[in-house]
Design a protein around this motif. Structure first.
Motif, PDB file in Angstrom:
ATOM      1  N   HIS A  66       0.754  -1.048  -0.146  1.00 58.32           N
ATOM      2  CA  HIS A  66       0.059  -0.023  -0.036  1.00 58.32           C
ATOM      3  C   HIS A  66       0.870   1.162   0.015  1.00 58.32           C
ATOM      4  CE1 HIS A  66      -3.809  -1.988   1.675  1.00 58.32           C
ATOM      5  NE2 HIS A  66      -3.517  -2.825   0.687  1.00 58.32           N
ATOM      6  N   THR A  96       1.135   5.429   0.232  1.00 54.18           N
ATOM      7  CA  THR A  96       0.386   6.842   0.456  1.00 54.18           C
ATOM      8  C   THR A  96       1.383   7.762   0.429  1.00 54.18           C
ATOM      9  OG1 THR A  96       0.806   6.144   2.790  1.00 54.18           O
ATOM     10  CG2 THR A  96      -1.257   5.522   2.108  1.00 54.18           C
ATOM     11  N   VAL A 119      -2.608  -3.947  -9.949  1.00 56.12           N
ATOM     12  CA  VAL A 119      -2.770  -3.024  -9.205  1.00 56.12           C
ATOM     13  C   VAL A 119      -4.307  -2.633  -8.963  1.00 56.12           C
ATOM     14  CG1 VAL A 119      -2.482  -1.603 -11.531  1.00 56.12           C
ATOM     15  CG2 VAL A 119      -2.380  -0.487  -9.229  1.00 56.12           C
ATOM     16  N   MET A 131      -6.775   0.867  -7.977  1.00 57.29           N
ATOM     17  CA  MET A 131      -6.789   2.110  -7.733  1.00 57.29           C
ATOM     18  C   MET A 131      -7.838   2.476  -6.803  1.00 57.29           C
ATOM     19  SD  MET A 131      -4.253   3.389  -9.664  1.00 57.29           S
ATOM     20  CE  MET A 131      -4.291   4.770  -9.653  1.00 57.29           C
ATOM     21  N   SER A 148      -6.998  10.006  -9.403  1.00 60.60           N
ATOM     22  CA  SER A 148      -5.741   8.889  -9.017  1.00 60.60           C
ATOM     23  C   SER A 148      -5.243   8.789 -10.198  1.00 60.60           C
ATOM     24  CB  SER A 148      -5.929   7.911  -8.163  1.00 60.60           C
ATOM     25  OG  SER A 148      -7.006   7.055  -8.770  1.00 60.60           O
ATOM     26  N   ASN A 149      -4.026   8.455 -10.201  1.00 60.72           N
ATOM     27  CA  ASN A 149      -3.138   8.170 -11.422  1.00 60.72           C
ATOM     28  C   ASN A 149      -1.870   7.261 -10.992  1.00 60.72           C
ATOM     29  OD1 ASN A 149      -1.066   8.730 -13.621  1.00 60.72           O
ATOM     30  ND2 ASN A 149      -3.027   8.578 -14.645  1.00 60.72           N
ATOM     31  N   SER A 150      -1.608   6.317 -11.675  1.00 62.36           N
ATOM     32  CA  SER A 150      -0.316   5.542 -11.217  1.00 62.36           C
ATOM     33  C   SER A 150       0.419   5.007 -12.482  1.00 62.36           C
ATOM     34  CB  SER A 150      -0.613   4.420 -10.343  1.00 62.36           C
ATOM     35  OG  SER A 150       0.403   3.711  -9.696  1.00 62.36           O
ATOM     36  N   HIS A 180       3.089   6.419  -6.808  1.00 64.45           N
ATOM     37  CA  HIS A 180       2.017   6.934  -6.137  1.00 64.45           C
ATOM     38  C   HIS A 180       1.877   8.412  -6.857  1.00 64.45           C
ATOM     39  CE1 HIS A 180      -0.940   8.897  -3.318  1.00 64.45           C
ATOM     40  NE2 HIS A 180      -1.010   7.779  -2.797  1.00 64.45           N
ATOM     41  N   HIS A 181       0.612   9.034  -7.404  1.00 69.31           N
ATOM     42  CA  HIS A 181       0.611  10.151  -8.216  1.00 69.31           C
ATOM     43  C   HIS A 181       0.646  11.566  -7.082  1.00 69.31           C
ATOM     44  CE1 HIS A 181      -1.137  13.079 -11.342  1.00 69.31           C
ATOM     45  NE2 HIS A 181      -0.072  12.183 -12.025  1.00 69.31           N
ATOM     46  N   GLN A 183      -5.022   8.989  -0.437  1.00 68.68           N
ATOM     47  CA  GLN A 183      -5.388   7.749  -1.473  1.00 68.68           C
ATOM     48  C   GLN A 183      -4.261   6.886  -1.334  1.00 68.68           C
ATOM     49  OE1 GLN A 183      -8.279   7.992  -2.506  1.00 68.68           O
ATOM     50  NE2 GLN A 183      -8.401   9.100  -4.505  1.00 68.68           N
ATOM     51  N   TYR A 239      -2.641   3.442  -2.978  1.00 68.47           N
ATOM     52  CA  TYR A 239      -2.845   2.753  -4.046  1.00 68.47           C
ATOM     53  C   TYR A 239      -2.106   1.199  -3.709  1.00 68.47           C
ATOM     54  CZ  TYR A 239      -2.662   7.021  -6.652  1.00 68.47           C
ATOM     55  OH  TYR A 239      -2.942   8.498  -7.360  1.00 68.47           O
ATOM     56  N   ARG A 240      -2.632   0.213  -4.320  1.00 65.53           N
ATOM     57  CA  ARG A 240      -2.314  -0.917  -3.862  1.00 65.53           C
ATOM     58  C   ARG A 240      -1.857  -1.957  -4.899  1.00 65.53           C
ATOM     59  NH1 ARG A 240      -8.449  -2.554  -1.940  1.00 65.53           N
ATOM     60  NH2 ARG A 240      -7.761  -4.656  -1.463  1.00 65.53           N
TER      61      ARG A 240
END
Length: 222
Positions: free
Chosen positions: A55, A57, A80, A82, A87-89, A201-202, A207, A209-210
């Motif tokens: 995860h 952050t 992944v 979201m 969000s964006n990755s 992580h954007h 948020q 991200y996983r």
């Protein structure tokens, strides 16, 4: 004969203990328990292991969790998921790393309505240069055609609220990206031949991200 038996015994012992690896076999880059293969080159950002997932952050801005090792020719796979909301990755690969900075090839993870997931972005350099070519097209018509061709290839391969499996293949100057089994990018480019892999992580505060099931097949010595 005695030497042959010794080396065979040593090889078997290494295989049983997992102390060696060979080109062409899958290697887990995340075992669900620790971040042995990873490091954070930034002064911000947090990576935690929760229920066998990574995860990411942040409270500040965009950052990348990077591999400690560089890779050249390989097949990389990861999943992944979201968060809800903006969000964006992406997955950097063959990328460059220094203090508080990373740049290079990125397989896009885009949960927005634009749906450019699986596109090839050049982080910190050429931006959208080929798949799709938004930033270097010779004309507006060429730009729109490139985007239309890309979105047609991608279709509905990316699942907004579910896990998405990415596969990145690099062999020489040949780069191929797939999302949930759909080939989204298949190009040739010679800018980078080796570098780090990283999870993005954007920068959205709060948020999560996983990431999970991260593995690589190193093809460099095949």
């Amino acid at each position: 004969m005695r030497n042959t038996k010794y080396w065979m015994s040593l090889l078997v012992a290494c295989l049983l203990t997992g102390s060696v690896s060979f080109a062409g076999e899958w290697i887990d880059l995340f075992n669900g328990k620790d971040l042995t293969h990873w490091e954070n080159p930034y002064d911000w950002g947090k990576a935690e292991i929760v229920d066998g997932e990574i995860h990411l952050t942040t409270e500040k801005s965009k950052w990348f969790l990077a591999t400690k090792k560089e890779y050249s020719d390989f097949i990389f796979e990861a999943e992944v998921k979201m968060p809800e909301g903006p969000s964006n990755s992406g997955f950097l690969f063959r990328s460059h790393k220094s203090k508080n900075k990373m740049f290079g090839y990125q397989a896009e993870v885009d949960p927005s309505s634009r749906n450019w997931s699986g596109g090839l972005y050049d982080e910190g350099r050429r931006k959208w240069f080929i798949s799709p070519n938004r930033d270097h097209a010779a004309s507006k018509e060429e730009q729109l055609q490139s985007i239309a061709e890309f979105t047609k290839r991608v279709g509905t391969s990316f699942k907004r609220d579910d896990w998405n499996k990415y596969r990145i293949e690099c062999r020489g100057d040949h780069i191929k990206i797939s999302v949930n089994g759909v080939t989204t990018t298949d190009i040739h480019d010679q800018v980078d031949s080796k570098g780090y892999i990283a999870l993005q992580h954007h920068g959205e505060d709060g948020q999560i991200y996983r990431f999970r099931n991260i593995r690589i097949m190193d093809l460099a010595d095949e």
